[in-house]
Design a protein around this motif. Structure first.
Motif, PDB file in Angstrom:
ATOM      1  N   GLY A   3      71.989 -59.687  72.842  1.00  0.00           N
ATOM      2  CA  GLY A   3      71.210 -59.144  71.258  1.00  0.00           C
ATOM      3  C   GLY A   3      71.055 -57.387  71.441  1.00  0.00           C
ATOM      4  O   GLY A   3      71.303 -57.304  69.734  1.00  0.00           O
ATOM      5  N   LYS A   4      71.557 -56.750  72.315  1.00  0.00           N
ATOM      6  CA  LYS A   4      71.507 -55.388  72.454  1.00  0.00           C
ATOM      7  C   LYS A   4      73.127 -54.878  71.444  1.00  0.00           C
ATOM      8  O   LYS A   4      72.644 -54.276  70.672  1.00  0.00           O
ATOM      9  N   ARG A   5      74.198 -55.732  70.780  1.00  0.00           N
ATOM     10  CA  ARG A   5      75.041 -55.707  70.408  1.00  0.00           C
ATOM     11  C   ARG A   5      74.886 -56.554  68.480  1.00  0.00           C
ATOM     12  O   ARG A   5      75.777 -56.425  67.918  1.00  0.00           O
ATOM     13  N   LYS A   6      73.385 -56.503  67.823  1.00  0.00           N
ATOM     14  CA  LYS A   6      73.132 -57.542  67.122  1.00  0.00           C
ATOM     15  C   LYS A   6      74.165 -58.731  66.968  1.00  0.00           C
ATOM     16  O   LYS A   6      74.088 -59.313  65.788  1.00  0.00           O
ATOM     17  N   LYS A  63      79.438 -54.681  66.566  1.00  0.00           N
ATOM     18  CA  LYS A  63      78.108 -54.806  66.897  1.00  0.00           C
ATOM     19  C   LYS A  63      77.160 -55.870  65.744  1.00  0.00           C
ATOM     20  O   LYS A  63      76.498 -55.517  65.429  1.00  0.00           O
ATOM     21  N   TYR A  64      78.046 -56.768  65.359  1.00  0.00           N
ATOM     22  CA  TYR A  64      77.320 -57.726  64.805  1.00  0.00           C
ATOM     23  C   TYR A  64      78.339 -59.450  64.888  1.00  0.00           C
ATOM     24  O   TYR A  64      78.881 -59.379  64.772  1.00  0.00           O
ATOM     25  N   GLY A  65      77.552 -60.203  64.904  1.00  0.00           N
ATOM     26  CA  GLY A  65      77.556 -61.693  64.996  1.00  0.00           C
ATOM     27  C   GLY A  65      77.078 -62.979  65.207  1.00  0.00           C
ATOM     28  O   GLY A  65      75.285 -62.184  65.876  1.00  0.00           O
ATOM     29  N   LYS A 113      84.285 -61.031  72.104  1.00  0.00           N
ATOM     30  CA  LYS A 113      84.776 -60.595  71.985  1.00  0.00           C
ATOM     31  C   LYS A 113      84.651 -58.730  70.884  1.00  0.00           C
ATOM     32  O   LYS A 113      83.869 -58.044  71.126  1.00  0.00           O
ATOM     33  N   ASP A 114      85.034 -59.691  69.978  1.00  0.00           N
ATOM     34  CA  ASP A 114      84.956 -58.668  68.618  1.00  0.00           C
ATOM     35  C   ASP A 114      83.876 -58.722  67.673  1.00  0.00           C
ATOM     36  O   ASP A 114      83.415 -57.616  67.070  1.00  0.00           O
ATOM     37  N   MET A 115      83.028 -59.847  67.843  1.00  0.00           N
ATOM     38  CA  MET A 115      81.551 -59.746  67.409  1.00  0.00           C
ATOM     39  C   MET A 115      81.008 -58.164  68.139  1.00  0.00           C
ATOM     40  O   MET A 115      80.115 -57.146  68.001  1.00  0.00           O
ATOM     41  N   LEU A 116      80.894 -58.693  69.383  1.00  0.00           N
ATOM     42  CA  LEU A 116      80.692 -57.128  70.601  1.00  0.00           C
ATOM     43  C   LEU A 116      80.699 -56.084  69.771  1.00  0.00           C
ATOM     44  O   LEU A 116      80.420 -54.993  69.749  1.00  0.00           O
TER      45      LEU A 116
END
Ligand code: NAP
Length: 244
Positions: free
Chosen positions: A174-177, A133-135, A127-130
């Motif tokens: 993927g769209k959220r890197k 916008k990186y993870g 959730k936090d990665m999204l």
């Protein structure tokens, strides 16, 4: 401090997980070293990190127990307000037996620890990665999950399951890197393989030896880094040429 980057390595107390913890600490991550029961070895991992000038902390939970994960990891996330940028789902066990003789417990423990754990831990961190916008999510699977190994139907099924989950989740996020990849070791020198007949088995390996945990950690370090930005849904083998 908001500029500290956090990484979680499940099963960071020994073997491959320890080498990965050291690698990520050397990449300036504050490493959450997860373990289940072997606190002295987890402390040794932390000492090794600190000896190199790195930072980390221990976090004890059973990756097969969603309630405990919520209580310990969920609490850490809520209270610290920190985002874990790199998740390495590494904790794993095997309980080998021929399918004909396999007990229900040997099947379910392996599926719980190696496959269900991926779901329990990743859903908490994602959730936090999204939002961020990186993870980077890196799953340690196995040659067994690619090739299938006799005597390891349970373990092969669990690891193949994680490979499928890696491919599917990569497409969701993927769209959220956020990238999701897997690393599939062959025979690596750790407690898990210490009772195997290395002299015999190494004859099957083109590079003619078992691998070192650090050789797996190098690939994980690459996948955790910004240098791997266009790789997702992939499984990279680290097996000395044994199978591809
Ligand atoms: P290892 O030396 O036996 O270490 C296992 C690690 O996982 C330990 O840190 C252990 O914690 C932790 N762990 C086990 N069950 C756990 C649980 N329920 N909850 C939390 N932590 C748990 O194993 P390894 O060889 O480094 O293996 C690491 C990963 O690589 C595993 O996923 C394994 O399947 C995979 N792999 C290994 C090889 C190989 O040749 N070694 C090959 C292919 C794949 P404690 O110290 O607290 O017990």
């Amino acid at each position: 401090m908001t500029d500290i980057k956090y990484a979680l390595v499940t099963g960071g107390s020994r073997g491959i997980g320890r080498a990965i913890s050291l690698k990520l600490a050397a990449m300036n991550y504050h490493v959450l070293i997860n373990y289940r029961s072997n606190k002295p070895e987890a402390e040794n991992t932390l000492k090794l990190i600190e000896a190199e000038g790195g930072k980390g902390e221990l976090i004890c939970f059973n990756v097969a127990d969603p309630k405990e994960i919520g209580q310990v990891l969920g609490k850490w996330i809520d209270e610290s307000q920190h985002t874990i940028e790199v998740l390495v789902n590494n904790a794993g066990i095997n309980k080998d037996n021929l399918l004909l003789w396999m007990k229900a417990e040997e099947w379910s423990t392996i599926i719980d620890t190696n496959l269900n754990s991926f779901f329990y831990v990743t859903r908490l961190i994602l959730k936090d990665m999204l939002a961020n916008k990186y993870g980077r999510i890196i799953n340690i699977v196995s040659l067994s999950g690619l090739k299938g190994m006799p005597g390891q139907v349970n373990y092969s099924a669990a690891k193949a399951g994680v490979i499928g989950a890696t491919k599917a989740l990569a497409q969701e996020v993927g769209k959220r890197k956020v990238t999701v990849n897997a690393v599939a070791p062959g025979f690596i020198k750790t407690d898990m393989t210490k009772d195997l007949p290395e002299k015999e088995l190494k004859k099957l390996i083109p590079l003619n030896r078992f691998g070192e945990a650090e050789e797996v950690a190098e690939v994980v370090g690459f996948l955790a880094s910004k240098a791997s930005s266009y790789i997702t849904g992939e499984t990279i083998s680290v097996n000395g040429g044994l199978y591809s």
